[in-house]
Design an enzyme around this catalytic site. Sequence first.
Site, PDB file in Angstrom:
ATOM      1  N   ALA A   1       0.874  -1.177   0.000  1.00 10.09           N
ATOM      2  CA  ALA A   1       0.000   0.000   0.000  1.00 10.09           C
ATOM      3  C   ALA A   1       0.908   1.223   0.000  1.00 10.09           C
ATOM      4  O   ALA A   1       1.770   1.354   0.879  1.00 10.09           O
ATOM      5  CB  ALA A   1      -0.910   0.007   1.221  1.00 10.09           C
ATOM      6  N   GLU A   2       0.720   2.104  -0.975  1.00 10.60           N
ATOM      7  CA  GLU A   2       1.685   3.188  -1.153  1.00 10.60           C
ATOM      8  C   GLU A   2       1.734   4.148   0.023  1.00 10.60           C
ATOM      9  O   GLU A   2       2.705   4.903   0.174  1.00 10.60           O
ATOM     10  CB  GLU A   2       1.393   3.951  -2.434  1.00 10.60           C
ATOM     11  CG  GLU A   2       0.122   4.758  -2.419  1.00 10.60           C
ATOM     12  CD  GLU A   2      -0.172   5.370  -3.786  1.00 10.60           C
ATOM     13  OE1 GLU A   2      -0.097   6.589  -3.894  1.00 10.60           O
ATOM     14  OE2 GLU A   2      -0.483   4.621  -4.727  1.00 10.60           O
ATOM     15  N   ASN A   3       0.702   4.132   0.882  1.00 11.67           N
ATOM     16  CA  ASN A   3       0.743   4.994   2.062  1.00 11.67           C
ATOM     17  C   ASN A   3       1.659   4.454   3.144  1.00 11.67           C
ATOM     18  O   ASN A   3       1.825   5.094   4.186  1.00 11.67           O
ATOM     19  CB  ASN A   3      -0.673   5.215   2.613  1.00 11.67           C
ATOM     20  CG  ASN A   3      -1.402   3.920   2.903  1.00 11.67           C
ATOM     21  OD1 ASN A   3      -1.359   2.986   2.120  1.00 11.67           O
ATOM     22  ND2 ASN A   3      -2.098   3.855   4.019  1.00 11.67           N
TER      23      ASN A   3
ATOM     24  N   SER B   1       8.371   3.657   1.028  1.00  5.33           N
ATOM     25  CA  SER B   1       7.325   3.085   0.192  1.00  5.33           C
ATOM     26  C   SER B   1       7.575   3.411  -1.280  1.00  5.33           C
ATOM     27  O   SER B   1       7.501   2.531  -2.148  1.00  5.33           O
ATOM     28  CB  SER B   1       5.956   3.618   0.624  1.00  5.33           C
ATOM     29  OG  SER B   1       4.937   3.113  -0.200  1.00  5.33           O
TER      30      SER B   1
END
Length: 217
Positions: free
Chosen positions: A45-47, A87
């Site tokens: 998840a890019e967060n 990330s």
Amino acid sequence: MDNKNFIAKRVAMMLNDGDVVNLGIGIPQLVANYIPDGMTVTIHAENGIIGAGGHAPEGLGTDNIVDAGGVCITTVPGAQFVTSTDSFGAIRGGHISATILGAMQVDEHGNLANWCIPGKRMGGIGGAMDLVSGAKLVIVAMEHTAKGNPKILRECTFPLTGRKVVDVIVTEMGVMTVTDKGLVLSEIAPGYTVEQVQAATEAELIIPHNIKVIDIE
């Protein structure tokens, strides 16, 4: 099963054991719910989560653990919470096996527009531009039309996220593969005819003789 979950389940079947997969906002968020049993797929998840799981059961999630779309999710054993820098380092460093993204438009050249509709106030491009450049495989998971209008076009008219970046498109009507010769309708969904799929698609589809029917059972 509704269209969105049908699409998500078919996309999940395209993943391979050991993949590191990024999930975008919308239909892609559902893919984590359909990872085949016995398969190890690391959801990014890019967060800032590496090892995300599916949606948290209603009432059992926490606002501290969400995916890029703000939905409460679970995590798998060994999951890591990392900074945005780390990330995106994973993305830009080529460590993402596949990214699954939604789209407003895709065209027969594999161009992708998924962040801006001219004249409408919307959020920024987010990580999509990095993802389509850094991931080894780009899969678009979306509904085939928007209010009856084709989303698979000869040429995108919205601002592009990336040029010639899409590898595969999955909709409730079928699976289309982007090739040098154009879009190949490699699989068709049950209940649809080739003529119906083409009528809902502005781009001219290449129809193979051995077209498969999607089986998600």
